[in-house]
Design an enzyme around this catalytic site. Sequence first.
Site, PDB file in Angstrom:
ATOM      1  N   GLU A   1      62.001  25.060 -17.781  1.00 58.21           N
ATOM      2  CA  GLU A   1      62.897  25.307 -19.137  1.00 58.21           C
ATOM      3  C   GLU A   1      63.898  24.762 -19.333  1.00 58.21           C
ATOM      4  O   GLU A   1      64.211  24.861 -20.440  1.00 58.21           O
ATOM      5  CB  GLU A   1      63.141  26.759 -18.281  1.00 58.21           C
ATOM      6  CG  GLU A   1      62.118  27.967 -19.294  1.00 58.21           C
ATOM      7  CD  GLU A   1      62.708  29.437 -19.348  1.00 58.21           C
ATOM      8  OE1 GLU A   1      63.801  30.065 -19.086  1.00 58.21           O
ATOM      9  OE2 GLU A   1      62.101  29.825 -19.609  1.00 58.21           O
TER      10      GLU A   1
ATOM     11  N   LYS B   1      57.508  34.011 -29.953  1.00 56.96           N
ATOM     12  CA  LYS B   1      57.736  35.028 -30.777  1.00 56.96           C
ATOM     13  C   LYS B   1      57.716  34.944 -31.636  1.00 56.96           C
ATOM     14  O   LYS B   1      57.230  37.087 -32.257  1.00 56.96           O
ATOM     15  CB  LYS B   1      58.914  35.232 -29.670  1.00 56.96           C
ATOM     16  CG  LYS B   1      59.879  35.271 -28.037  1.00 56.96           C
ATOM     17  CD  LYS B   1      60.026  35.967 -27.877  1.00 56.96           C
ATOM     18  CE  LYS B   1      60.889  35.440 -26.175  1.00 56.96           C
ATOM     19  NZ  LYS B   1      62.367  35.742 -25.606  1.00 56.96           N
TER      20      LYS B   1
HETATM   21  O1  PA5 Z   1      64.988  32.073 -18.277  1.00 58.70           O
HETATM   22  C1  PA5 Z   1      65.218  32.726 -19.027  1.00 58.70           C
HETATM   23  O2  PA5 Z   1      65.715  33.240 -19.821  1.00 58.70           O
HETATM   24  C2  PA5 Z   1      63.613  33.154 -19.631  1.00 58.70           C
HETATM   25  O3  PA5 Z   1      62.821  33.644 -18.640  1.00 58.70           O
HETATM   26  C3  PA5 Z   1      64.384  34.947 -19.268  1.00 58.70           C
HETATM   27  O4  PA5 Z   1      64.686  35.174 -17.767  1.00 58.70           O
HETATM   28  C4  PA5 Z   1      62.904  35.826 -19.908  1.00 58.70           C
HETATM   29  O5  PA5 Z   1      62.290  35.310 -20.859  1.00 58.70           O
HETATM   30  C5  PA5 Z   1      63.130  36.947 -19.666  1.00 58.70           C
HETATM   31  O6  PA5 Z   1      64.752  37.549 -20.038  1.00 58.70           O
HETATM   32  P1  PA5 Z   1      64.769  38.887 -19.888  1.00 58.70           P
HETATM   33  O7  PA5 Z   1      65.541  38.969 -19.272  1.00 58.70           O
HETATM   34  O8  PA5 Z   1      65.798  38.970 -21.209  1.00 58.70           O
HETATM   35  O9  PA5 Z   1      64.244  39.840 -20.701  1.00 58.70           O
END
Ligand code: PA5
Length: 424
Positions: free
Chosen positions: A278, A414
């Site tokens: 990521e 999404k």
């Molecule tokens: O690294 C990230 O930001 C994502 O993987 C989030 O942790 C994940 O999508 C979960 O998001 P949230 O904590 O808003 O539910």
Amino acid sequence: MIKLETKNAFLNENFADYQDSVTHCHELLMTKKGKGNDYTGWVEWPFDYDKEEFARILDAAERIRNNCDVFLVCGIGGSYLGARAVIEMVNGLYAQKKPEIIFIGNTFSSTYIAQVLDYIKNKEVCLNVISKSGTTTETALAFRLFKQALEAKYGVEEAAKRIFATTDRNRGTLKSLADKAGYEEFAIPDDIGGRFSVITAVGLLPIAVAGIDINALLEGCRKAYKDLDTADLDKNPAYRYAVARRMLQNQGKNAEMLVSYETQMSMVAEWWKQLFGESEGKNGKGILPCSVNFSTDLHSMGQFIQDGNKVLFETLIKVEKPTLDLTFPADEENLDGMNYLAGKSVDWVNKMACQGTLEAHVETGHVPNIEITIPDMSVESFGYMAYFFFRAIAMTTYLIDENPFDQPGVEVYKKNMFRLLGKN
Ligand code: PA5
């Protein structure tokens, strides 16, 4: 605490040639002037963490441990991977500790959700819902189902005492819901993104419930901070690793295979894949993070690594001392022909498999290999390693002039999913 070895990495550039760029990127990170600087709260967090909240986490963990057989951790991505990685690495996969910890909210699999609902029917349960945005669909869907199950079992008031919400300090759907329901709340700092949040309440509450020393986790981070608090590539192994990755990509290595020989570190690899994928995978750039667990996966992926497309390099995480060891026994009849190992430790066998594989992949397969050695699978070692990887990914991503702290690409699926689901 971490040793880095690049002698088998076939690097054909000099570290010294990267020093100016690394010094510049280090300045950007430490002075909060680089890309994504709003999300660099993790840098100082091991020192600046909220001490009052830390005490509340310990207190809540104790209550949870005394109150349930099963502790449900409801979250996805950065809101669960770190906690699961630590709990499995430190306690192992079959820890006979109470409470049992089950991760939910990370899938739409109806079979999985229904099976967990069925499994907890006659058990005492507490639940920690974790979502920074508060709107993540996998988490919200599971949370409603499990909240209703807890309310049906305990009544609304008692269920509220068994539900703990970790979310944004000031805003969001989950924040409003938790305020209204009266759940005990823990905060995800504004300036720390999901994949860096294992060192906040996101990771610390589940980890403490698992009976693991969360102060030792932060102590590991603090030790790493002190050891890595320099831009000097001769002294900073995290930055050296960051640069080695860039050199390898320049040599056409576009995939990094994280290798471990410890079964209980599989989730560490999953956590690392999120952190690296990521952070770095943007605008057509980045190295694809993959993982294997050896020797298990030598029987599935070993052929490709040894002999297939030369697209990848390996990053091997070596653990010096296993948590437990066994001596292999002799057998009078020796019908299985295994007596040649009698009296040897099983960890020694594992280490010989590692050595033999390393030689095969490097010398015969010409697969570049970076070695990262950690002393053991303690929580302090995890804290140190996590902070090492945080610094490394920030540096290696700044070196390709990208923002290590956002994830715009995750939104695309999404949008399509919401359209198909009929969400406004
Ligand atoms: O690294 C990230 O930001 C994502 O993987 C989030 O942790 C994940 O999508 C979960 O998001 P949230 O904590 O808003 O539910």
